[in-house]
Design a protein around this motif. Structure first.
Motif, PDB file in Angstrom:
ATOM      1  N   ALA A  61      40.187  32.530  35.953  1.00  0.00           N
ATOM      2  CA  ALA A  61      41.123  32.980  36.989  1.00  0.00           C
ATOM      3  C   ALA A  61      40.769  34.593  37.222  1.00  0.00           C
ATOM      4  O   ALA A  61      40.715  35.031  38.258  1.00  0.00           O
ATOM      5  CB  ALA A  61      42.585  32.640  36.992  1.00  0.00           C
ATOM      6  N   SER A  62      40.904  35.354  36.019  1.00  0.00           N
ATOM      7  CA  SER A  62      40.724  36.579  35.853  1.00  0.00           C
ATOM      8  C   SER A  62      39.156  37.057  36.400  1.00  0.00           C
ATOM      9  O   SER A  62      39.002  38.034  37.497  1.00  0.00           O
ATOM     10  CB  SER A  62      40.668  37.134  34.515  1.00  0.00           C
ATOM     11  OG  SER A  62      42.123  36.916  34.072  1.00  0.00           O
ATOM     12  N   LEU A  63      38.207  36.171  36.232  1.00  0.00           N
ATOM     13  CA  LEU A  63      36.654  36.345  36.630  1.00  0.00           C
ATOM     14  C   LEU A  63      36.698  36.080  38.222  1.00  0.00           C
ATOM     15  O   LEU A  63      36.057  37.124  38.771  1.00  0.00           O
ATOM     16  CB  LEU A  63      35.755  35.338  35.907  1.00  0.00           C
ATOM     17  CG  LEU A  63      35.542  35.608  34.645  1.00  0.00           C
ATOM     18  CD1 LEU A  63      34.409  34.571  34.071  1.00  0.00           C
ATOM     19  CD2 LEU A  63      34.696  36.836  34.240  1.00  0.00           C
ATOM     20  N   MET A  64      37.414  35.233  38.761  1.00  0.00           N
ATOM     21  CA  MET A  64      37.251  34.923  39.983  1.00  0.00           C
ATOM     22  C   MET A  64      38.195  36.099  40.808  1.00  0.00           C
ATOM     23  O   MET A  64      37.650  36.597  41.838  1.00  0.00           O
ATOM     24  CB  MET A  64      38.156  33.502  40.429  1.00  0.00           C
ATOM     25  CG  MET A  64      37.446  32.408  39.982  1.00  0.00           C
ATOM     26  SD  MET A  64      38.554  30.930  40.308  1.00  0.00           S
ATOM     27  CE  MET A  64      38.396  30.908  42.353  1.00  0.00           C
ATOM     28  N   VAL A  65      39.050  36.521  40.316  1.00  0.00           N
ATOM     29  CA  VAL A  65      39.909  37.856  40.933  1.00  0.00           C
ATOM     30  C   VAL A  65      39.101  39.078  40.786  1.00  0.00           C
ATOM     31  O   VAL A  65      39.131  39.788  41.940  1.00  0.00           O
ATOM     32  CB  VAL A  65      41.290  37.979  40.102  1.00  0.00           C
ATOM     33  CG1 VAL A  65      41.860  39.410  40.748  1.00  0.00           C
ATOM     34  CG2 VAL A  65      42.280  36.897  40.427  1.00  0.00           C
ATOM     35  N   LEU A  66      38.426  39.369  39.698  1.00  0.00           N
ATOM     36  CA  LEU A  66      37.547  40.569  39.626  1.00  0.00           C
ATOM     37  C   LEU A  66      36.380  40.469  40.369  1.00  0.00           C
ATOM     38  O   LEU A  66      35.979  41.311  41.174  1.00  0.00           O
ATOM     39  CB  LEU A  66      37.137  40.695  38.163  1.00  0.00           C
ATOM     40  CG  LEU A  66      38.138  41.020  37.183  1.00  0.00           C
ATOM     41  CD1 LEU A  66      37.675  40.912  35.745  1.00  0.00           C
ATOM     42  CD2 LEU A  66      38.479  42.407  37.199  1.00  0.00           C
ATOM     43  N   ALA A  67      35.800  39.229  40.601  1.00  0.00           N
ATOM     44  CA  ALA A  67      34.575  39.081  41.631  1.00  0.00           C
ATOM     45  C   ALA A  67      34.944  39.210  43.113  1.00  0.00           C
ATOM     46  O   ALA A  67      34.381  40.098  43.861  1.00  0.00           O
ATOM     47  CB  ALA A  67      33.984  37.719  41.273  1.00  0.00           C
ATOM     48  N   ALA A  68      36.225  38.687  43.253  1.00  0.00           N
ATOM     49  CA  ALA A  68      36.585  38.767  44.924  1.00  0.00           C
ATOM     50  C   ALA A  68      36.832  40.061  45.093  1.00  0.00           C
ATOM     51  O   ALA A  68      36.637  40.780  46.167  1.00  0.00           O
ATOM     52  CB  ALA A  68      37.826  37.962  44.811  1.00  0.00           C
ATOM     53  N   SER A  69      37.589  40.887  44.139  1.00  0.00           N
ATOM     54  CA  SER A  69      38.084  42.159  44.367  1.00  0.00           C
ATOM     55  C   SER A  69      36.858  43.240  44.602  1.00  0.00           C
ATOM     56  O   SER A  69      36.826  44.013  45.532  1.00  0.00           O
ATOM     57  CB  SER A  69      38.942  42.650  43.222  1.00  0.00           C
ATOM     58  OG  SER A  69      38.177  42.783  42.098  1.00  0.00           O
ATOM     59  N   ALA A  70      35.644  42.924  43.880  1.00  0.00           N
ATOM     60  CA  ALA A  70      34.495  43.722  43.698  1.00  0.00           C
ATOM     61  C   ALA A  70      33.916  43.377  45.158  1.00  0.00           C
ATOM     62  O   ALA A  70      33.522  44.349  45.601  1.00  0.00           O
ATOM     63  CB  ALA A  70      33.714  43.519  42.607  1.00  0.00           C
ATOM     64  N   VAL A  71      33.608  42.230  45.487  1.00  0.00           N
ATOM     65  CA  VAL A  71      32.992  42.031  46.665  1.00  0.00           C
ATOM     66  C   VAL A  71      33.661  42.626  48.009  1.00  0.00           C
ATOM     67  O   VAL A  71      33.003  43.003  48.984  1.00  0.00           O
ATOM     68  CB  VAL A  71      32.667  40.317  46.620  1.00  0.00           C
ATOM     69  CG1 VAL A  71      32.167  40.014  48.099  1.00  0.00           C
ATOM     70  CG2 VAL A  71      31.802  39.893  45.695  1.00  0.00           C
ATOM     71  N   SER A  72      34.904  42.058  48.119  1.00  0.00           N
ATOM     72  CA  SER A  72      35.794  42.546  49.219  1.00  0.00           C
ATOM     73  C   SER A  72      35.926  44.010  49.182  1.00  0.00           C
ATOM     74  O   SER A  72      36.190  44.567  50.169  1.00  0.00           O
ATOM     75  CB  SER A  72      37.218  41.751  49.087  1.00  0.00           C
ATOM     76  OG  SER A  72      37.843  42.294  47.906  1.00  0.00           O
ATOM     77  N   GLY A  73      35.717  44.821  47.974  1.00  0.00           N
ATOM     78  CA  GLY A  73      35.935  45.977  48.103  1.00  0.00           C
ATOM     79  C   GLY A  73      34.463  46.804  48.328  1.00  0.00           C
ATOM     80  O   GLY A  73      34.729  47.882  49.165  1.00  0.00           O
TER      81      GLY A  73
END
Length: 416
Positions: free
Chosen positions: A110-122
């Protein structure tokens, strides 16, 4: 004795682990998977991730806390960051990071998904490179440590929580696909990236106004309105089904930790094993006599109900000596076995007698319930100081009442 043997095994096991770690330190051995290096790195990241999430959260809150004249003087790192993006990602990373310290596999993914999503969306939204880059760096640090996170979560995601996550993903997919298909009816919307940007800003009700429906395009306007409605509905669904239960579980763990701390301070108390009808009567009498007691109950629902009523309770199997040790049987005044099964009460009496005869608690009083009257001698030989058969006593009292004896005589004979 069983308790002494259990303690010696725990000490020996702990000694083996320490010797293994010393051999690894000297280079004369290797720690099995996960390796010692991965174990230490996972521990460090288990601290870094919640701290990083907290920093993101505070960074996003700066835009709501600081006045406009101060924001103009804040460095680019704070002033240009997307506040809602930072708050949402920071909140998730903080709570997930706390569970990373426990090596939970679900929290790792779940942490990997949140980190990846926040980086891409950022990148898409256009936050400062340092902000999305730091999330990507933490993501890259976590990826090679998968073997260090092997523990399963105690509570699996419920169907409701899965529905909440799916609702948000479907709403996002509806916004992205719909916006791209209607790109000719919007200004400045040409690519899938533009569609994702428009969907996120609309679903979060931010709306910067750089992408808007063309004048006279009723279809695009209707789609934009429907996307706002879908976004609010999915967000409320996710909050009620995912976030709220998650926060409740965290609060429950804190309360359980506080309860464990209180149990360590128990002395000269009475342990009531199994909250059956007999156990309920015993607890009621102890409350009336203002005696300090602890209920040991294996049922989760019953334990939670008792805890809500303000009764001290330890959820666990009373026939397990480790559970009774957690209940501070070494400092208890008495143990009362109230199970509906005679075999359970006999096992509790044996464990308590081991504690008593081993010298850990020589003054421990053992009271056991039995249903089959012929088993009284066996329970006494198992170490029970007092053996009570509620059904036998109740039947005899009923017979005496039927024979015409007065209540005072029956109660006097029963007490004798």
């Amino acid at each position: 004795m069983k308790v002494q043997r259990g303690r010696s095994m725990l000490v020996a096991e702990k000694g083996d682990r320490m010797r293994l770690l010393r051999r690894v330190e000297r280079g004369s051995g290797r720690l099995p998977d996960p390796s010692l290096m991965a174990f230490r790195a996972a521990t460090v990241l288990g601290v870094v991730v919640p701290v990083y999430g907290l920093l993101r959260l505070l960074t996003g809150l700066f835009h709501w806390i600081l006045p406009a004249r101060m924001l103009s003087a804040v460095p680019e790192l704070l002033s240009e960051v997307h506040n809602t993006h930072a708050i949402a990602s920071g909140l998730f990373l903080f709570f997930l990071g706390l569970r990373l310290l426990r090596r939970q596999r679900f929290s790792y993914y779940a942490s990997l998904m949140v980190l990846a999503a926040s980086a891409v969306s950022g990148v898409i939204i256009g936050v400062t490179p340092w902000f999305w880059g730091s999330g990507f760096a933490v993501f890259c640090s976590l990826v090679p440590l998968r073997s260090a996170f092997t523990r399963r979560a105690k509570v699996a995601p419920t169907p409701g929580q899965v529905v909440g996550v799916v609702a948000v993903m479907l709403a996002l997919g509806y916004g992205v696909v719909g916006a791209y298909l209607l790109r000719d009816q919007f200004t400045n919307l040409n690519t899938w990236g533009d569609a994702l940007y428009f969907a996120i800003t609309t679903l979060t009700t931010l709306g910067y106004g750089d992408i808007i429906p063309l004048t006279g395009s009723a279809t695009a306007k209707f789609f934009a309105v429907s996307l706002v409605v879908v976004g609010i509905s999915s967000f409320l669904t996710a909050m009620s089904l995912v976030v709220v239960p998650f926060l409740e579980s965290q609060t429950k763990e804190v309360m359980q930790a506080m309860d464990r701390f209180r149990k360590r301070a128990l002395r000269d108390h009475i342990i009531v094993c199994f909250y059956t009808q007999v156990g309920q009567s015993v607890a009621g009498q102890l409350v009336a006599d203002r005696q300090e007691f602890l209920v040991v109950e294996p049922g989760e629902v019953i334990a939670e109900t008792l805890q809500a009523e303000g009764i001290r309770v330890l959820q666990g199997d009373p026939t397990d000596e480790h559970t009774l040790l957690k209940a501070s049987i070494g400092q208890a005044r008495a143990v009362v076995a109230c199970s509906d099964r005679d075999a359970d009460n006999a096992l509790i009496a044996l464990i308590a007698n081991d504690v008593k005869t081993s010298g850990l608690n020589p003054r421990l009083r053992i009271v056991a319930r039995i249903e089959q009257e012929e088993g009284i001698r066996k329970l006494e030989s198992a170490g029970a100081d007092y053996v009570v058969s509620p059904s036998t006593l109740g039947g005899r009292m009923m017979g005496k009442y039927a024979a015409g004896e007065s209540k005072e005589d029956v109660m006097r004979e029963s007490s004798d």
